[in-house]
Scaffold this motif. Structure first.
Motif, PDB file in Angstrom:
ATOM      1  N   SER A  85      10.365 -12.461  -4.577  1.00 46.29           N
ATOM      2  CA  SER A  85      10.982 -11.851  -4.880  1.00 46.29           C
ATOM      3  C   SER A  85      11.698 -11.033  -5.854  1.00 46.29           C
ATOM      4  CB  SER A  85      12.459 -13.169  -4.231  1.00 46.29           C
ATOM      5  OG  SER A  85      12.366 -13.630  -5.667  1.00 46.29           O
ATOM      6  N   GLN A  86      10.955 -11.543  -7.107  1.00 49.98           N
ATOM      7  CA  GLN A  86      10.969 -10.625  -8.376  1.00 49.98           C
ATOM      8  C   GLN A  86      10.332  -9.196  -8.512  1.00 49.98           C
ATOM      9  OE1 GLN A  86      10.031 -13.675 -11.099  1.00 49.98           O
ATOM     10  NE2 GLN A  86      11.915 -14.483 -11.117  1.00 49.98           N
ATOM     11  N   GLU A  87       9.495  -9.406  -7.582  1.00 54.12           N
ATOM     12  CA  GLU A  87       8.210  -7.649  -7.198  1.00 54.12           C
ATOM     13  C   GLU A  87       9.259  -6.365  -7.339  1.00 54.12           C
ATOM     14  OE1 GLU A  87       5.739  -7.232  -8.052  1.00 54.12           O
ATOM     15  OE2 GLU A  87       4.376  -9.253  -7.836  1.00 54.12           O
ATOM     16  N   ASN A  88       9.013  -5.448  -8.306  1.00 52.41           N
ATOM     17  CA  ASN A  88       9.454  -4.417  -7.825  1.00 52.41           C
ATOM     18  C   ASN A  88       9.254  -3.496  -6.300  1.00 52.41           C
ATOM     19  OD1 ASN A  88       9.826  -1.010  -7.660  1.00 52.41           O
ATOM     20  ND2 ASN A  88       9.940  -1.511 -10.814  1.00 52.41           N
ATOM     21  N   ARG A  89      10.356  -3.142  -5.836  1.00 50.76           N
ATOM     22  CA  ARG A  89      10.385  -2.328  -4.704  1.00 50.76           C
ATOM     23  C   ARG A  89       9.965  -1.089  -4.394  1.00 50.76           C
ATOM     24  NH1 ARG A  89      10.220  -7.867  -3.483  1.00 50.76           N
ATOM     25  NH2 ARG A  89      10.253  -8.333  -1.459  1.00 50.76           N
ATOM     26  N   GLU A  90       9.234  -0.117  -5.160  1.00 57.56           N
ATOM     27  CA  GLU A  90       9.663   0.848  -5.866  1.00 57.56           C
ATOM     28  C   GLU A  90       8.124   1.530  -4.621  1.00 57.56           C
ATOM     29  OE1 GLU A  90      10.714   3.838  -7.021  1.00 57.56           O
ATOM     30  OE2 GLU A  90      12.165   2.878  -8.339  1.00 57.56           O
ATOM     31  N   HIS A  91       7.748   2.618  -4.420  1.00 59.36           N
ATOM     32  CA  HIS A  91       5.799   2.717  -4.289  1.00 59.36           C
ATOM     33  C   HIS A  91       5.112   3.118  -5.252  1.00 59.36           C
ATOM     34  CE1 HIS A  91       8.805   6.689  -4.027  1.00 59.36           C
ATOM     35  NE2 HIS A  91       7.963   7.486  -4.256  1.00 59.36           N
ATOM     36  N   VAL A  92       4.603   3.885  -4.905  1.00 59.65           N
ATOM     37  CA  VAL A  92       3.009   4.358  -5.730  1.00 59.65           C
ATOM     38  C   VAL A  92       2.120   5.214  -5.209  1.00 59.65           C
ATOM     39  CG1 VAL A  92       1.542   3.306  -7.388  1.00 59.65           C
ATOM     40  CG2 VAL A  92       3.596   1.748  -7.788  1.00 59.65           C
ATOM     41  N   ILE A  93       1.932   5.952  -5.718  1.00 53.17           N
ATOM     42  CA  ILE A  93       0.880   7.315  -5.255  1.00 53.17           C
ATOM     43  C   ILE A  93      -0.450   7.636  -6.356  1.00 53.17           C
ATOM     44  CG2 ILE A  93       0.493   9.873  -4.119  1.00 53.17           C
ATOM     45  CD1 ILE A  93       3.728  10.203  -4.247  1.00 53.17           C
ATOM     46  N   TRP A  94      -1.907   7.208  -5.338  1.00 54.73           N
ATOM     47  CA  TRP A  94      -2.389   7.305  -6.413  1.00 54.73           C
ATOM     48  C   TRP A  94      -2.921   8.680  -5.427  1.00 54.73           C
ATOM     49  CZ3 TRP A  94      -2.225   2.323  -3.570  1.00 54.73           C
ATOM     50  CH2 TRP A  94      -1.469   1.502  -4.840  1.00 54.73           C
ATOM     51  N   ALA A  95      -3.958   9.563  -6.193  1.00 53.16           N
ATOM     52  CA  ALA A  95      -4.469  10.848  -6.009  1.00 53.16           C
ATOM     53  C   ALA A  95      -5.872  10.352  -6.100  1.00 53.16           C
ATOM     54  CB  ALA A  95      -4.039  11.980  -6.559  1.00 53.16           C
ATOM     55  N   ASP A  96      -6.635  11.162  -5.467  1.00 54.36           N
ATOM     56  CA  ASP A  96      -9.011  11.197  -5.373  1.00 54.36           C
ATOM     57  C   ASP A  96      -9.207  12.162  -4.819  1.00 54.36           C
ATOM     58  OD1 ASP A  96     -11.626  10.350  -6.053  1.00 54.36           O
ATOM     59  OD2 ASP A  96     -11.059   8.727  -5.142  1.00 54.36           O
ATOM     60  N   ASN A  97      -9.616  13.148  -5.420  1.00 54.97           N
ATOM     61  CA  ASN A  97      -9.761  14.619  -4.737  1.00 54.97           C
ATOM     62  C   ASN A  97      -9.587  14.886  -3.425  1.00 54.97           C
ATOM     63  OD1 ASN A  97     -11.945  16.363  -5.636  1.00 54.97           O
ATOM     64  ND2 ASN A  97     -13.551  15.362  -5.665  1.00 54.97           N
ATOM     65  N   GLY A  98      -8.593  15.081  -3.703  1.00 55.75           N
ATOM     66  CA  GLY A  98      -8.578  15.431  -1.531  1.00 55.75           C
ATOM     67  C   GLY A  98      -7.619  14.172  -0.539  1.00 55.75           C
ATOM     68  N   LEU A  99      -7.697  13.048  -1.010  1.00 60.09           N
ATOM     69  CA  LEU A  99      -7.286  11.555  -1.010  1.00 60.09           C
ATOM     70  C   LEU A  99      -6.238  11.476  -1.532  1.00 60.09           C
ATOM     71  CD1 LEU A  99      -7.880   9.090   1.513  1.00 60.09           C
ATOM     72  CD2 LEU A  99      -8.949   9.024   0.056  1.00 60.09           C
ATOM     73  N   ILE A 100      -4.683  11.369  -0.584  1.00 61.14           N
ATOM     74  CA  ILE A 100      -3.421  10.600  -1.092  1.00 61.14           C
ATOM     75  C   ILE A 100      -3.155   9.899  -0.681  1.00 61.14           C
ATOM     76  CG2 ILE A 100      -1.186  11.429  -2.177  1.00 61.14           C
ATOM     77  CD1 ILE A 100      -1.985  14.077  -2.170  1.00 61.14           C
ATOM     78  N   SER A 101      -3.259   8.557  -0.989  1.00 64.14           N
ATOM     79  CA  SER A 101      -2.467   7.002  -0.564  1.00 64.14           C
ATOM     80  C   SER A 101      -1.426   6.932  -1.243  1.00 64.14           C
ATOM     81  CB  SER A 101      -3.555   5.801  -0.956  1.00 64.14           C
ATOM     82  OG  SER A 101      -4.545   6.349  -0.472  1.00 64.14           O
ATOM     83  N   ILE A 102      -0.672   5.934  -0.230  1.00 65.25           N
ATOM     84  CA  ILE A 102       0.815   5.820  -0.569  1.00 65.25           C
ATOM     85  C   ILE A 102       1.540   4.341   0.115  1.00 65.25           C
ATOM     86  CG2 ILE A 102       1.536   6.964   1.322  1.00 65.25           C
ATOM     87  CD1 ILE A 102       3.870   6.500  -1.446  1.00 65.25           C
ATOM     88  N   ALA A 103       1.461   2.919  -1.532  1.00 64.18           N
ATOM     89  CA  ALA A 103       1.871   1.876  -0.885  1.00 64.18           C
ATOM     90  C   ALA A 103       3.149   1.977  -1.426  1.00 64.18           C
ATOM     91  CB  ALA A 103       1.187   1.379  -1.568  1.00 64.18           C
ATOM     92  N   GLY A 104       4.029   0.659  -0.815  1.00 60.89           N
ATOM     93  CA  GLY A 104       5.292   0.317  -1.425  1.00 60.89           C
ATOM     94  C   GLY A 104       6.245   1.014  -0.692  1.00 60.89           C
ATOM     95  N   GLY A 105       7.973   1.144  -1.493  1.00 60.20           N
ATOM     96  CA  GLY A 105       9.119   2.060  -0.942  1.00 60.20           C
ATOM     97  C   GLY A 105       9.849   1.000   0.176  1.00 60.20           C
ATOM     98  N   LYS A 106      10.152   2.055   0.459  1.00 56.43           N
ATOM     99  CA  LYS A 106      11.421   0.849   1.409  1.00 56.43           C
ATOM    100  C   LYS A 106      11.496   1.850   3.505  1.00 56.43           C
ATOM    101  CE  LYS A 106      15.759   0.559  -0.514  1.00 56.43           C
ATOM    102  NZ  LYS A 106      16.135  -0.964   0.605  1.00 56.43           N
ATOM    103  N   LEU A 107      11.923   1.360   3.910  1.00 58.28           N
ATOM    104  CA  LEU A 107      12.375   2.038   5.186  1.00 58.28           C
ATOM    105  C   LEU A 107      13.085   3.433   5.166  1.00 58.28           C
ATOM    106  CD1 LEU A 107      11.740   1.833   8.694  1.00 58.28           C
ATOM    107  CD2 LEU A 107      13.179   0.447   8.639  1.00 58.28           C
ATOM    108  N   THR A 108      14.253   3.402   4.987  1.00 64.22           N
ATOM    109  CA  THR A 108      15.105   3.606   4.166  1.00 64.22           C
ATOM    110  C   THR A 108      15.210   4.663   3.511  1.00 64.22           C
ATOM    111  OG1 THR A 108      16.563   2.101   3.453  1.00 64.22           O
ATOM    112  CG2 THR A 108      17.895   4.108   2.871  1.00 64.22           C
ATOM    113  N   THR A 109      13.820   5.080   2.789  1.00 61.05           N
ATOM    114  CA  THR A 109      13.649   6.269   2.230  1.00 61.05           C
ATOM    115  C   THR A 109      12.078   7.407   2.592  1.00 61.05           C
ATOM    116  OG1 THR A 109      12.236   4.525  -0.050  1.00 61.05           O
ATOM    117  CG2 THR A 109      14.364   5.835   0.109  1.00 61.05           C
ATOM    118  N   PHE A 110      11.744   6.919   4.115  1.00 62.34           N
ATOM    119  CA  PHE A 110      10.740   7.221   4.626  1.00 62.34           C
ATOM    120  C   PHE A 110      10.361   9.036   3.912  1.00 62.34           C
ATOM    121  CE2 PHE A 110      13.419   8.012   7.581  1.00 62.34           C
ATOM    122  CZ  PHE A 110      12.903   8.886   8.665  1.00 62.34           C
ATOM    123  N   ARG A 111      11.532   9.651   4.340  1.00 63.72           N
ATOM    124  CA  ARG A 111      11.690  10.994   4.205  1.00 63.72           C
ATOM    125  C   ARG A 111      11.537  11.441   2.315  1.00 63.72           C
ATOM    126  NH1 ARG A 111      14.990  15.679   2.936  1.00 63.72           N
ATOM    127  NH2 ARG A 111      16.397  14.129   1.644  1.00 63.72           N
TER     128      ARG A 111
END
Length: 535
Positions: free
Chosen positions: A355-381
């Protein structure tokens, strides 16, 4: 007419010039990326290894909220973005995203007290620009929440957030993406990211059809968005050693509204760990949740509530509503979802409670592959737009559509048919938008058992939303498997009469799918076994 799944598969395999972007993951994040990409003119393919919203996005706590708890922990930007998006979504799709009153009772010598909580709510209201804060006396609190525990009750705080059907939200976003030309396919798994041997730049994806014949084929694209949530690091490791995905399980109980009649969301900090737990009305039932525990199970298997979590939720029910005496025999269904929380890998973060973990999303980029994890249902856009902004360097001349462009198209101008209540009509407008006229002509306007779901909704979903298995229809396209006793087993003969011809299943297939569905329901949506582990 929407394309059928076989027609979409044929288009994907025969498209000569490939795609501008392939989005992997059919939850709310992937759907949001596909919506913004297609709406911005990109040739877009979205693929999902299971069903749309099969993972986290059909098993959330259904809240579209600004995250008051995140404001309390200092995550101001996350709160501000979420509150702004909440207001936008409620304005664009009423009936799908609806305001919900929240009541937080305050008890003597318990943190937080009413004065501190009202200060927090004042900031929350200021961010939203839509004041809803209210302080309630004990008598006023009981008018809102009859049956609430009254011993040492000194006041309550009221405020407004929002609630949705998360799976239907995903489906609507996908439908909007398809209206702008995206191809969206469930049960199509991304096995491998294809790269150029010399530069290691992404050139495409190897795909496998898990819904029918298991056929493998590849598609070309210079950009791949990995929006698989808890599965993200299976396709791409983080580009540093500072973060990892920490899967956290949240479980819920579904109760008959008659046993726990709440007209608002009631929240209390659990006496065991001081986490906020909610009881709220949803689709004619009352939902109690959620837990927050590390999930060590196989992510390819459906998560399920454990006996420990069941006891935890019954304990807060007994604390909040002692006169209701809720017990295991009252429970209609359960669900458990796995949140893809991004955690720091550091000595400081070691031992941090879920419950103490941050709910912010994180983005990783790798030469044309972009990965996203974390974040909230509300902020999908917002997440989707940030991902595509990161990708602009790979697509010269590409520009995102204007930030003010709506996510949802408005419904066509229709008159409410006789026999459908005003409240249910508002829900239908929000759930289906421009497709509602076709939904209404798909079948009967009678409701299924005690639910608000029309038989026409069931028939339309069977024909138009890529249903491959019966659980797709009863657990995600509709929520009958969650809100009817025993997963709606008693209604399966009637559902068969309506849906089997539409789905084109012979008797053997129907019986297989029925057995499969009931097995899934028993394993992952009913009560846990007595041994302490999920059934």
């Amino acid at each position: 007419m929407p394309l059928t799944r076989p027609q979409k598969l044929e288009q994907v395999q025969t498209l000569q010039n490939g795609f501008d972007v392939v989005v992997i993951g059919g939850g709310i994040t992937g759907a949001g990326v596909a919506r913004e990409a297609a709406g911005s003119g990109l040739r877009t393919l979205l693929v999902e290894q299971n069903d749309f919203s099969w993972g986290t996005s059909s098993r959330s706590s259904k809240m579209v909220h600004g995250g008051l708890r995140y404001l309390g922990s200092g995550q101001f930007k996350l709160t501000r973005d979420a509150v702004t998006e909440r207001e936008r979504l409620m304005a664009e799709a009423p009936g799908l995203i609806d305001p919900l009153r929240f009541v937080m009772p305050h008890y003597r010598k318990q943190f937080p007290g009413p004065r501190l909580f009202q200060i927090l709510l004042r900031v929350y209201d200021r961010i939203a620009g839509n004041p809803s804060r209210q302080r309630l006396s004990p008598a006023e609190t009981l008018q809102w929440v009859p049956g609430l525990a009254t011993e040492n009750l000194v006041a309550a705080s009221g405020f407004t957030d929002a609630v949705t059907d998360d799976s239907r939200l995903v489906q609507r976003v996908i439908e909007e993406a398809e209206a702008d030309g995206a191809l969206c396919l469930n049960y199509l798994q991304a096995d491998t990211i294809i790269r150029d041997g010399a530069s290691a730049a992404v050139t495409g994806v190897q795909l496998r059809d898990t819904g029918t014949d298991g056929q493998s084929f590849s598609v070309s694209s210079r950009l791949v968005i990995n929006a698989t949530g808890a599965w993200a690091q299976a396709l791409q490791q983080a580009d540093d050693d500072k973060t990892r995905i920490r899967p956290l399980r949240g479980s819920h109980l579904v109760l008959p509204f008659s046993r726990l009649p709440v007209s608002c969301s009631v929240s209390l900090f659990h006496p065991r760990d001081r986490r906020p737990v909610f009881a709220f009305p949803w689709q004619g039932t009352t939902v109690l949740g959620t837990t927050d525990l590390d999930h060590d199970g196989d992510l390819s298997r459906e998560p399920a509530i454990t006996r420990e979590e069941l006891d935890y939720l019954l304990e807060i029910s007994a604390t909040l509503f002692p006169s209701s005496a809720i017990n295991v025999h009252d429970i209609i269904a359960t669900w458990a979802g796995v949140r893809p929380v991004v955690s720091e890998v550091s000595t400081k973060a070691k031992g941090r409670k879920p419950s103490q973990e941050n709910r912010e999303h994180v983005i990783w980029a790798d030469n044309g592959l972009i990965s996203i994890a974390g974040g909230k249902l509300t902020t999908f856009r917002l997440i989707a737009r940030e991902v595509l902004e990161r990708a602009q360097s790979l697509m010269p001349g590409f520009s995102l559509r204007d930030d003010s462009t709506p996510v949802f198209s408005p419904p066509t101008n229709l008159n409410r048919p006789p026999g459908i209540s005003h409240r249910n009509w508002e829900r239908l407008l929000g759930f289906y938008g421009p497709a509602l006229d076709k939904v209404l002509t798909a079948g009967s306007h009678n409701t299924v058992a005690s639910s608000d779901t029309l038989w026409a909704e069931l028939a339309w979903a069977a024909a138009n939303t890529g249903v491959v298995h019966l659980d797709d229809l009863l657990l995600r396209r509709t929520r009958l498997g969650l809100i009817l006793p025993h997963g709606g087993q008693a209604l399966l003969p009637e559902i068969r009469t309506v849906c089997q011809p539409i789905l084109g299943w012979d008797d053997h297939t129907w019986e297989h799918e029925q057995s499969r569905y009931l097995g899934i329901w028993q394993t992952s949506y009913s009560l846990p076994s007595t041994g302490g582990e999920a059934a």
